[in-house]
Design a protein around this motif. Structure first.
Motif, PDB file in Angstrom:
ATOM      1  N   THR A  68      69.582  90.097  37.771  1.00  0.00           N
ATOM      2  CA  THR A  68      68.163  90.327  38.050  1.00  0.00           C
ATOM      3  C   THR A  68      67.309  89.844  36.880  1.00  0.00           C
ATOM      4  O   THR A  68      66.236  89.294  37.086  1.00  0.00           O
ATOM      5  CB  THR A  68      67.880  91.810  38.336  1.00  0.00           C
ATOM      6  N   ASP A  69      67.785  90.029  35.639  1.00  0.00           N
ATOM      7  CA  ASP A  69      67.070  89.532  34.469  1.00  0.00           C
ATOM      8  C   ASP A  69      66.991  88.012  34.516  1.00  0.00           C
ATOM      9  O   ASP A  69      65.965  87.415  34.183  1.00  0.00           O
ATOM     10  CB  ASP A  69      67.751  89.967  33.174  1.00  0.00           C
ATOM     11  N   LYS A  70      68.087  87.370  34.922  1.00  0.00           N
ATOM     12  CA  LYS A  70      68.116  85.914  35.009  1.00  0.00           C
ATOM     13  C   LYS A  70      67.139  85.430  36.076  1.00  0.00           C
ATOM     14  O   LYS A  70      66.399  84.463  35.853  1.00  0.00           O
ATOM     15  CB  LYS A  70      69.529  85.429  35.314  1.00  0.00           C
ATOM     16  N   ASP A  71      67.134  86.097  37.212  1.00  0.00           N
ATOM     17  CA  ASP A  71      66.205  85.717  38.281  1.00  0.00           C
ATOM     18  C   ASP A  71      64.759  85.869  37.820  1.00  0.00           C
ATOM     19  O   ASP A  71      63.909  85.023  38.122  1.00  0.00           O
ATOM     20  CB  ASP A  71      66.441  86.555  39.537  1.00  0.00           C
ATOM     21  N   ASP A  72      64.472  86.933  37.077  1.00  0.00           N
ATOM     22  CA  ASP A  72      63.124  87.140  36.552  1.00  0.00           C
ATOM     23  C   ASP A  72      62.739  86.021  35.584  1.00  0.00           C
ATOM     24  O   ASP A  72      61.616  85.519  35.612  1.00  0.00           O
ATOM     25  CB  ASP A  72      63.004  88.493  35.853  1.00  0.00           C
ATOM     26  N   ALA A  73      63.685  85.630  34.721  1.00  0.00           N
ATOM     27  CA  ALA A  73      63.417  84.557  33.763  1.00  0.00           C
ATOM     28  C   ALA A  73      63.151  83.245  34.484  1.00  0.00           C
ATOM     29  O   ALA A  73      62.212  82.509  34.134  1.00  0.00           O
ATOM     30  CB  ALA A  73      64.600  84.409  32.799  1.00  0.00           C
ATOM     31  N   ILE A  74      63.953  82.952  35.500  1.00  0.00           N
ATOM     32  CA  ILE A  74      63.740  81.730  36.290  1.00  0.00           C
ATOM     33  C   ILE A  74      62.352  81.770  36.927  1.00  0.00           C
ATOM     34  O   ILE A  74      61.609  80.787  36.902  1.00  0.00           O
ATOM     35  CB  ILE A  74      64.843  81.558  37.351  1.00  0.00           C
ATOM     36  N   GLY A  75      61.997  82.914  37.466  1.00  0.00           N
ATOM     37  CA  GLY A  75      60.683  83.058  38.094  1.00  0.00           C
ATOM     38  C   GLY A  75      59.549  82.818  37.117  1.00  0.00           C
ATOM     39  O   GLY A  75      58.570  82.141  37.449  1.00  0.00           O
ATOM     40  N   ARG A  76      59.662  83.351  35.906  1.00  0.00           N
ATOM     41  CA  ARG A  76      58.604  83.164  34.911  1.00  0.00           C
ATOM     42  C   ARG A  76      58.471  81.687  34.516  1.00  0.00           C
ATOM     43  O   ARG A  76      57.365  81.179  34.354  1.00  0.00           O
ATOM     44  CB  ARG A  76      58.862  84.038  33.684  1.00  0.00           C
ATOM     45  N   VAL A  77      59.607  81.010  34.382  1.00  0.00           N
ATOM     46  CA  VAL A  77      59.553  79.585  34.027  1.00  0.00           C
ATOM     47  C   VAL A  77      58.984  78.779  35.193  1.00  0.00           C
ATOM     48  O   VAL A  77      58.161  77.873  34.995  1.00  0.00           O
ATOM     49  CB  VAL A  77      60.945  79.073  33.593  1.00  0.00           C
ATOM     50  N   CYS A  78      59.372  79.125  36.408  1.00  0.00           N
ATOM     51  CA  CYS A  78      58.834  78.420  37.588  1.00  0.00           C
ATOM     52  C   CYS A  78      57.333  78.625  37.727  1.00  0.00           C
ATOM     53  O   CYS A  78      56.624  77.723  38.186  1.00  0.00           O
ATOM     54  CB  CYS A  78      59.556  78.876  38.857  1.00  0.00           C
ATOM     55  N   GLU A  79      56.820  79.784  37.329  1.00  0.00           N
ATOM     56  CA  GLU A  79      55.379  80.039  37.375  1.00  0.00           C
ATOM     57  C   GLU A  79      54.605  79.080  36.482  1.00  0.00           C
ATOM     58  O   GLU A  79      53.405  78.886  36.659  1.00  0.00           O
ATOM     59  CB  GLU A  79      55.081  81.483  36.968  1.00  0.00           C
ATOM     60  N   MET A  80      55.288  78.459  35.538  1.00  0.00           N
ATOM     61  CA  MET A  80      54.652  77.485  34.648  1.00  0.00           C
ATOM     62  C   MET A  80      54.642  76.086  35.256  1.00  0.00           C
ATOM     63  O   MET A  80      54.209  75.136  34.616  1.00  0.00           O
ATOM     64  CB  MET A  80      55.369  77.468  33.299  1.00  0.00           C
ATOM     65  N   GLY A  81      55.160  75.970  36.480  1.00  0.00           N
ATOM     66  CA  GLY A  81      55.090  74.693  37.173  1.00  0.00           C
ATOM     67  C   GLY A  81      56.389  73.913  37.243  1.00  0.00           C
ATOM     68  O   GLY A  81      56.398  72.761  37.680  1.00  0.00           O
ATOM     69  N   LEU A  85      65.620  74.609  40.015  1.00  0.00           N
ATOM     70  CA  LEU A  85      66.859  74.035  39.500  1.00  0.00           C
ATOM     71  C   LEU A  85      66.710  73.631  38.035  1.00  0.00           C
ATOM     72  O   LEU A  85      67.576  73.938  37.204  1.00  0.00           O
ATOM     73  CB  LEU A  85      67.297  72.839  40.347  1.00  0.00           C
ATOM     74  N   SER A  86      65.610  72.986  37.701  1.00  0.00           N
ATOM     75  CA  SER A  86      65.374  72.584  36.306  1.00  0.00           C
ATOM     76  C   SER A  86      65.245  73.813  35.409  1.00  0.00           C
ATOM     77  O   SER A  86      65.770  73.833  34.293  1.00  0.00           O
ATOM     78  CB  SER A  86      64.105  71.739  36.199  1.00  0.00           C
ATOM     79  N   ALA A  87      64.544  74.827  35.904  1.00  0.00           N
ATOM     80  CA  ALA A  87      64.374  76.058  35.130  1.00  0.00           C
ATOM     81  C   ALA A  87      65.720  76.709  34.862  1.00  0.00           C
ATOM     82  O   ALA A  87      66.025  77.084  33.727  1.00  0.00           O
ATOM     83  CB  ALA A  87      63.448  77.019  35.872  1.00  0.00           C
ATOM     84  N   ARG A  88      66.552  76.836  35.897  1.00  0.00           N
ATOM     85  CA  ARG A  88      67.867  77.459  35.731  1.00  0.00           C
ATOM     86  C   ARG A  88      68.718  76.679  34.735  1.00  0.00           C
ATOM     87  O   ARG A  88      69.338  77.254  33.845  1.00  0.00           O
ATOM     88  CB  ARG A  88      68.589  77.588  37.061  1.00  0.00           C
ATOM     89  N   ARG A  89      68.750  75.362  34.871  1.00  0.00           N
ATOM     90  CA  ARG A  89      69.578  74.535  33.973  1.00  0.00           C
ATOM     91  C   ARG A  89      69.139  74.678  32.518  1.00  0.00           C
ATOM     92  O   ARG A  89      69.958  74.814  31.621  1.00  0.00           O
ATOM     93  CB  ARG A  89      69.517  73.075  34.400  1.00  0.00           C
ATOM     94  N   ALA A  90      67.831  74.625  32.300  1.00  0.00           N
ATOM     95  CA  ALA A  90      67.324  74.747  30.930  1.00  0.00           C
ATOM     96  C   ALA A  90      67.613  76.136  30.364  1.00  0.00           C
ATOM     97  O   ALA A  90      68.010  76.267  29.202  1.00  0.00           O
ATOM     98  CB  ALA A  90      65.827  74.455  30.899  1.00  0.00           C
ATOM     99  N   GLU A  92      70.064  78.218  31.262  1.00  0.00           N
ATOM    100  CA  GLU A  92      71.502  78.333  31.011  1.00  0.00           C
ATOM    101  C   GLU A  92      71.889  77.594  29.736  1.00  0.00           C
ATOM    102  O   GLU A  92      72.675  78.087  28.934  1.00  0.00           O
ATOM    103  CB  GLU A  92      72.293  77.810  32.203  1.00  0.00           C
ATOM    104  N   LYS A  93      71.327  76.399  29.565  1.00  0.00           N
ATOM    105  CA  LYS A  93      71.632  75.586  28.378  1.00  0.00           C
ATOM    106  C   LYS A  93      71.234  76.316  27.101  1.00  0.00           C
ATOM    107  O   LYS A  93      71.915  76.223  26.084  1.00  0.00           O
ATOM    108  CB  LYS A  93      70.900  74.253  28.461  1.00  0.00           C
ATOM    109  N   HIS A  94      70.133  77.053  27.161  1.00  0.00           N
ATOM    110  CA  HIS A  94      69.613  77.733  25.976  1.00  0.00           C
ATOM    111  C   HIS A  94      69.925  79.233  25.986  1.00  0.00           C
ATOM    112  O   HIS A  94      69.205  80.020  25.358  1.00  0.00           O
ATOM    113  CB  HIS A  94      68.114  77.481  25.846  1.00  0.00           C
ATOM    114  N   LYS A  95      70.988  79.616  26.712  1.00  0.00           N
ATOM    115  CA  LYS A  95      71.456  81.009  26.743  1.00  0.00           C
ATOM    116  C   LYS A  95      70.341  81.982  27.105  1.00  0.00           C
ATOM    117  O   LYS A  95      70.214  83.039  26.516  1.00  0.00           O
ATOM    118  CB  LYS A  95      72.114  81.377  25.424  1.00  0.00           C
ATOM    119  N   TRP A  96      69.521  81.589  28.059  1.00  0.00           N
ATOM    120  CA  TRP A  96      68.461  82.408  28.652  1.00  0.00           C
ATOM    121  C   TRP A  96      67.312  82.694  27.692  1.00  0.00           C
ATOM    122  O   TRP A  96      66.549  83.628  27.878  1.00  0.00           O
ATOM    123  CB  TRP A  96      69.038  83.679  29.298  1.00  0.00           C
TER     124      TRP A  96
END
Length: 108
Positions: A68-81, A85-90, A92-96
């Protein structure tokens, strides 16, 4: 136990020896002979603050993220445009680490 981080370092040390020495250092801190004087001072002078800070660092940097924390982080990054998929990859690469992920996505 020898102090491999100061004057007892040798290239002949095995990984096992180095890890055992680090484990011993982490299990029994020596504030009278610290690796970090500021941390040692807090340990000696303000133990409750030291414990709070240690808990915070463990929670932030040494505790696996829940889905759920990961999903929230993805959502916050996606809100920036950014796309999901790009948000998740970035992330994961940077350990969230959201800031590091956004910096990468922005090309910084």
């Amino acid at each position: 136990m020898q102090d491999i981080l100061k004057d007892q370092w040798s290239p002949a040390l095995t990984i096992k020896t180095a890890m055992l020495s680090l484990q011993a250092l982490l299990c029994s801190p020596e504030p009278s002979d610290p690796q970090d004087a500021q941390v040692a001072r807090m340990y000696l002078d303000n133990r409750p603050e030291f414990d709070r800070t240690a808990r915070y660092w463990v929670q932030m940097y040494a505790t696996p993220k829940k889905e759920t924390d990961k999903d929230d982080a993805i959502g916050r990054v996606c809100e920036m445009g950014f796309d999901q998929l790009s948000a998740r990859r970035a992330l994961e690469k940077h350990k969230w680490d959201e800031q590091a992920a956004v910096n990468e996505l922005l090309g910084m």
